[in-house]
Write a protein that holds these residues in place. Structure first.
Motif, PDB file in Angstrom:
ATOM      1  N   GLU A  24       3.239  -4.001 -11.093  1.00  0.00           N
ATOM      2  CA  GLU A  24       2.366  -4.308  -9.951  1.00  0.00           C
ATOM      3  C   GLU A  24       3.188  -4.299  -8.678  1.00  0.00           C
ATOM      4  O   GLU A  24       4.360  -4.653  -8.680  1.00  0.00           O
ATOM      5  N   VAL A  25       2.550  -3.907  -7.613  1.00  0.00           N
ATOM      6  CA  VAL A  25       3.206  -3.952  -6.312  1.00  0.00           C
ATOM      7  C   VAL A  25       2.188  -4.411  -5.284  1.00  0.00           C
ATOM      8  O   VAL A  25       1.013  -4.041  -5.363  1.00  0.00           O
ATOM      9  N   THR A  26       2.629  -5.254  -4.394  1.00  0.00           N
ATOM     10  CA  THR A  26       1.769  -5.653  -3.279  1.00  0.00           C
ATOM     11  C   THR A  26       2.251  -4.930  -2.039  1.00  0.00           C
ATOM     12  O   THR A  26       3.445  -4.960  -1.722  1.00  0.00           O
ATOM     13  N   VAL A  27       1.328  -4.267  -1.365  1.00  0.00           N
ATOM     14  CA  VAL A  27       1.652  -3.675  -0.075  1.00  0.00           C
ATOM     15  C   VAL A  27       0.703  -4.276   0.964  1.00  0.00           C
ATOM     16  O   VAL A  27      -0.504  -4.066   0.896  1.00  0.00           O
ATOM     17  N   LEU A  28       1.266  -5.045   1.871  1.00  0.00           N
ATOM     18  CA  LEU A  28       0.500  -5.562   3.002  1.00  0.00           C
ATOM     19  C   LEU A  28       0.581  -4.492   4.082  1.00  0.00           C
ATOM     20  O   LEU A  28       1.597  -3.804   4.191  1.00  0.00           O
ATOM     21  N   ALA A  29      -0.473  -4.337   4.851  1.00  0.00           N
ATOM     22  CA  ALA A  29      -0.450  -3.278   5.865  1.00  0.00           C
ATOM     23  C   ALA A  29      -1.116  -3.757   7.144  1.00  0.00           C
ATOM     24  O   ALA A  29      -2.133  -4.449   7.107  1.00  0.00           O
ATOM     25  N   PHE A  30      -0.526  -3.387   8.263  1.00  0.00           N
ATOM     26  CA  PHE A  30      -1.164  -3.624   9.552  1.00  0.00           C
ATOM     27  C   PHE A  30      -2.094  -2.459   9.818  1.00  0.00           C
ATOM     28  O   PHE A  30      -1.747  -1.305   9.555  1.00  0.00           O
ATOM     29  N   THR A  31      -3.260  -2.757  10.351  1.00  0.00           N
ATOM     30  CA  THR A  31      -4.145  -1.672  10.765  1.00  0.00           C
ATOM     31  C   THR A  31      -4.927  -2.077  12.011  1.00  0.00           C
ATOM     32  O   THR A  31      -5.301  -3.244  12.165  1.00  0.00           O
ATOM     33  N   ASP A  32      -5.120  -1.101  12.888  1.00  0.00           N
ATOM     34  CA  ASP A  32      -5.939  -1.358  14.084  1.00  0.00           C
ATOM     35  C   ASP A  32      -7.314  -0.726  13.914  1.00  0.00           C
ATOM     36  O   ASP A  32      -8.051  -0.534  14.871  1.00  0.00           O
ATOM     37  N   GLY A  33      -7.629  -0.340  12.680  1.00  0.00           N
ATOM     38  CA  GLY A  33      -8.918   0.278  12.392  1.00  0.00           C
ATOM     39  C   GLY A  33      -8.831   1.790  12.354  1.00  0.00           C
ATOM     40  O   GLY A  33      -9.716   2.447  11.816  1.00  0.00           O
ATOM     41  N   GLU A 141      -0.548  -7.357  19.237  1.00  0.00           N
ATOM     42  CA  GLU A 141      -1.132  -6.791  20.462  1.00  0.00           C
ATOM     43  C   GLU A 141      -1.515  -5.327  20.247  1.00  0.00           C
ATOM     44  O   GLU A 141      -2.570  -4.884  20.701  1.00  0.00           O
ATOM     45  N   ALA A 142      -0.642  -4.593  19.552  1.00  0.00           N
ATOM     46  CA  ALA A 142      -0.934  -3.174  19.290  1.00  0.00           C
ATOM     47  C   ALA A 142      -2.172  -3.037  18.398  1.00  0.00           C
ATOM     48  O   ALA A 142      -2.984  -2.120  18.576  1.00  0.00           O
ATOM     49  N   VAL A 143      -2.335  -3.961  17.464  1.00  0.00           N
ATOM     50  CA  VAL A 143      -3.522  -3.951  16.592  1.00  0.00           C
ATOM     51  C   VAL A 143      -4.769  -4.208  17.438  1.00  0.00           C
ATOM     52  O   VAL A 143      -5.760  -3.482  17.371  1.00  0.00           O
ATOM     53  N   TRP A 144      -4.672  -5.238  18.253  1.00  0.00           N
ATOM     54  CA  TRP A 144      -5.808  -5.639  19.083  1.00  0.00           C
ATOM     55  C   TRP A 144      -6.223  -4.520  20.046  1.00  0.00           C
ATOM     56  O   TRP A 144      -7.395  -4.243  20.249  1.00  0.00           O
ATOM     57  N   GLU A 145      -5.183  -3.870  20.637  1.00  0.00           N
ATOM     58  CA  GLU A 145      -5.450  -2.833  21.650  1.00  0.00           C
ATOM     59  C   GLU A 145      -5.637  -1.445  21.029  1.00  0.00           C
ATOM     60  O   GLU A 145      -5.744  -0.455  21.752  1.00  0.00           O
ATOM     61  N   LYS A 147      -3.460   0.405  19.482  1.00  0.00           N
ATOM     62  CA  LYS A 147      -2.347   1.284  19.859  1.00  0.00           C
ATOM     63  C   LYS A 147      -1.247   1.250  18.802  1.00  0.00           C
ATOM     64  O   LYS A 147      -0.069   1.417  19.127  1.00  0.00           O
ATOM     65  N   LEU A 148      -1.643   0.990  17.567  1.00  0.00           N
ATOM     66  CA  LEU A 148      -0.641   0.856  16.512  1.00  0.00           C
ATOM     67  C   LEU A 148       0.139   2.159  16.308  1.00  0.00           C
ATOM     68  O   LEU A 148       1.309   2.144  15.931  1.00  0.00           O
ATOM     69  N   ASP A 149      -0.515   3.292  16.595  1.00  0.00           N
ATOM     70  CA  ASP A 149       0.153   4.591  16.424  1.00  0.00           C
ATOM     71  C   ASP A 149       1.342   4.726  17.369  1.00  0.00           C
ATOM     72  O   ASP A 149       2.251   5.511  17.129  1.00  0.00           O
ATOM     73  N   GLN A 150       1.344   3.944  18.452  1.00  0.00           N
ATOM     74  CA  GLN A 150       2.423   4.081  19.448  1.00  0.00           C
ATOM     75  C   GLN A 150       3.589   3.135  19.177  1.00  0.00           C
ATOM     76  O   GLN A 150       4.568   3.121  19.910  1.00  0.00           O
ATOM     77  N   LEU A 151       3.458   2.309  18.175  1.00  0.00           N
ATOM     78  CA  LEU A 151       4.492   1.290  17.928  1.00  0.00           C
ATOM     79  C   LEU A 151       5.335   1.675  16.713  1.00  0.00           C
ATOM     80  O   LEU A 151       4.809   1.972  15.652  1.00  0.00           O
ATOM     81  N   ASP A 152       6.675   1.656  16.928  1.00  0.00           N
ATOM     82  CA  ASP A 152       7.585   1.925  15.826  1.00  0.00           C
ATOM     83  C   ASP A 152       7.987   0.568  15.222  1.00  0.00           C
ATOM     84  O   ASP A 152       8.687  -0.205  15.871  1.00  0.00           O
ATOM     85  N   ILE A 153       7.500   0.271  14.035  1.00  0.00           N
ATOM     86  CA  ILE A 153       7.780  -1.037  13.435  1.00  0.00           C
ATOM     87  C   ILE A 153       9.078  -0.949  12.633  1.00  0.00           C
ATOM     88  O   ILE A 153       9.222  -0.105  11.755  1.00  0.00           O
ATOM     89  N   LYS A 154      10.013  -1.841  12.969  1.00  0.00           N
ATOM     90  CA  LYS A 154      11.342  -1.777  12.333  1.00  0.00           C
ATOM     91  C   LYS A 154      11.493  -2.862  11.253  1.00  0.00           C
ATOM     92  O   LYS A 154      11.080  -4.002  11.437  1.00  0.00           O
ATOM     93  N   TRP A 155      12.127  -2.445  10.144  1.00  0.00           N
ATOM     94  CA  TRP A 155      12.363  -3.356   9.016  1.00  0.00           C
ATOM     95  C   TRP A 155      13.845  -3.413   8.707  1.00  0.00           C
ATOM     96  O   TRP A 155      14.558  -2.419   8.845  1.00  0.00           O
ATOM     97  N   SER A 156      14.285  -4.562   8.270  1.00  0.00           N
ATOM     98  CA  SER A 156      15.666  -4.742   7.854  1.00  0.00           C
ATOM     99  C   SER A 156      15.882  -4.015   6.529  1.00  0.00           C
ATOM    100  O   SER A 156      14.939  -3.840   5.752  1.00  0.00           O
ATOM    101  N   ASP A 157      17.129  -3.601   6.256  1.00  0.00           N
ATOM    102  CA  ASP A 157      17.372  -2.986   4.941  1.00  0.00           C
ATOM    103  C   ASP A 157      17.903  -4.016   3.935  1.00  0.00           C
ATOM    104  O   ASP A 157      18.427  -3.666   2.887  1.00  0.00           O
ATOM    105  N   LYS A 158      17.764  -5.303   4.289  1.00  0.00           N
ATOM    106  CA  LYS A 158      18.165  -6.360   3.348  1.00  0.00           C
ATOM    107  C   LYS A 158      17.074  -6.569   2.288  1.00  0.00           C
ATOM    108  O   LYS A 158      16.027  -5.915   2.332  1.00  0.00           O
ATOM    109  N   SER A 159      17.325  -7.506   1.383  1.00  0.00           N
ATOM    110  CA  SER A 159      16.307  -7.902   0.399  1.00  0.00           C
ATOM    111  C   SER A 159      15.965  -9.373   0.609  1.00  0.00           C
ATOM    112  O   SER A 159      16.728 -10.101   1.251  1.00  0.00           O
ATOM    113  N   CYS A 160      14.857  -9.785   0.057  1.00  0.00           N
ATOM    114  CA  CYS A 160      14.438 -11.171   0.213  1.00  0.00           C
ATOM    115  C   CYS A 160      13.823 -11.656  -1.110  1.00  0.00           C
ATOM    116  O   CYS A 160      13.179 -10.871  -1.820  1.00  0.00           O
ATOM    117  N   ALA A 161      14.056 -12.910  -1.428  1.00  0.00           N
ATOM    118  CA  ALA A 161      13.503 -13.493  -2.662  1.00  0.00           C
ATOM    119  C   ALA A 161      12.938 -14.873  -2.375  1.00  0.00           C
ATOM    120  O   ALA A 161      13.495 -15.624  -1.568  1.00  0.00           O
TER     121      ALA A 161
END
Ligand code: GLY
Length: 256
Positions: A24-33, A141-145, A147-161
């Motif tokens: 199983e995998v959970t993928v949470l996702a931001f969406t502006d519609g 704000e990008a979701v609300w407006e 404009k999510l396509d214009q935002l580069d969302i950055k993630w760490s390459d670490k792991s978390c538990a």
């Protein structure tokens, strides 16, 4: 279940579904519609006991990212699940803006949806948000407006538990009001970040007040380090009848 009304009204109807196998995998996702931007994947551990035994719970621990969720699955899910989901809601005149929860199973016949939720996951969020480097407010704000396509969302390459410490007996009958030791005055541990799920603070002391009590969470350069840190902190936090799984992340380590 039906005769004793074990799950109340919500257990009065039976739905028969396809039996699926696979991690199983959970993928949470931001969406502006219109645009959908998946977050880092995670793996929940839903059974109460080690080796995925015991009753189903809200989640006894999580790790992120989920190593079973390969680049091939990412691409498949984007094209076959995420984009069509967003497009379908838009086509129905009910575009969804916010955080969408995709509960997926990576079956031998490809990725399949187990469940959707229109919210973050618990305890998935505990391991996903610490890896988010972009300001969450900028994303909102990008979701609300839209404009999510214009935002580069950055993630760490670490792991978390995250290891959940629960009251003994959870998810069935359990006792609350037990004093918790090993936390400082802010309810934290020097070794890991502690999310409070079922606690109460009285006269400067923390007491259990729910089934899932604490989510002890650590990041590391890799999954092993994150797990070591989280479990070291778990070892220092105690209350009567505390229960936690000792094997959070083990399946993910094997997959790595
Ligand atoms: N951890 C499962 C959920 O949030 O639904």
């Amino acid at each position: 279940m039906l005769l004793d009304g074990k799950f109340g009204k919500s257990g009065s109807e039976i739905v028969i579904e396809e039996f699926m196998t696979g991690p199983e995998v959970t993928v949470l996702a931001f969406t502006d519609g219109k645009t959908v931007k998946p977050m880092i994947s995670s793996m929940d551990h839903k059974r109460a006991n080690d080796n995925d035994e015991g009753l189903n719970t809200g989640g006894m621990g999580t790790i992120a990212p989920n190593p079973c969720y390969t680049d091939a699955f990412k691409a498949e899910c984007m094209e076959k699940i995420f984009k069509p989901t967003i497009a379908a809601m838009q086509a129905e005149g009910r575009p969804f803006k916010g955080c969408l929860y995709f509960g997926l199973m990576l079956t031998p016949n490809g990725a399949k949806v187990v469940e959707y939720n229109c919210r973050f996951g618990d305890p998935e969020t505990q391991v996903v948000l610490p890896l988010l480097e972009t300001d969450l407010v900028d994303i909102m704000e990008a979701v609300w407006e839209e404009k999510l396509d214009q935002l580069d969302i950055k993630w760490s390459d670490k792991s978390c538990a995250c290891v959940v410490i629960a009251s003994g007996g959870y998810p069935e009958k359990y006792v609350t009001g037990k004093e918790i030791s090993g936390l400082d005055e802010k309810g934290q541990s020097p070794l890991a970040y502690v999310y409070h799920a079922g606690t109460k603070l009285e006269n400067g002391k923390y007491y259990t007040a729910g089934g899932r009590v604490l989510g002890v969470t650590a990041t590391g350069k890799d999954l092993r380090e994150a797990l070591d840190k989280a479990y070291k902190a778990v070892d220092t936090i105690t209350f009567e009848n505390a229960h936690y799984r000792k094997d959070i992340g083990q399946r993910a380590l094997k997959a790595l």
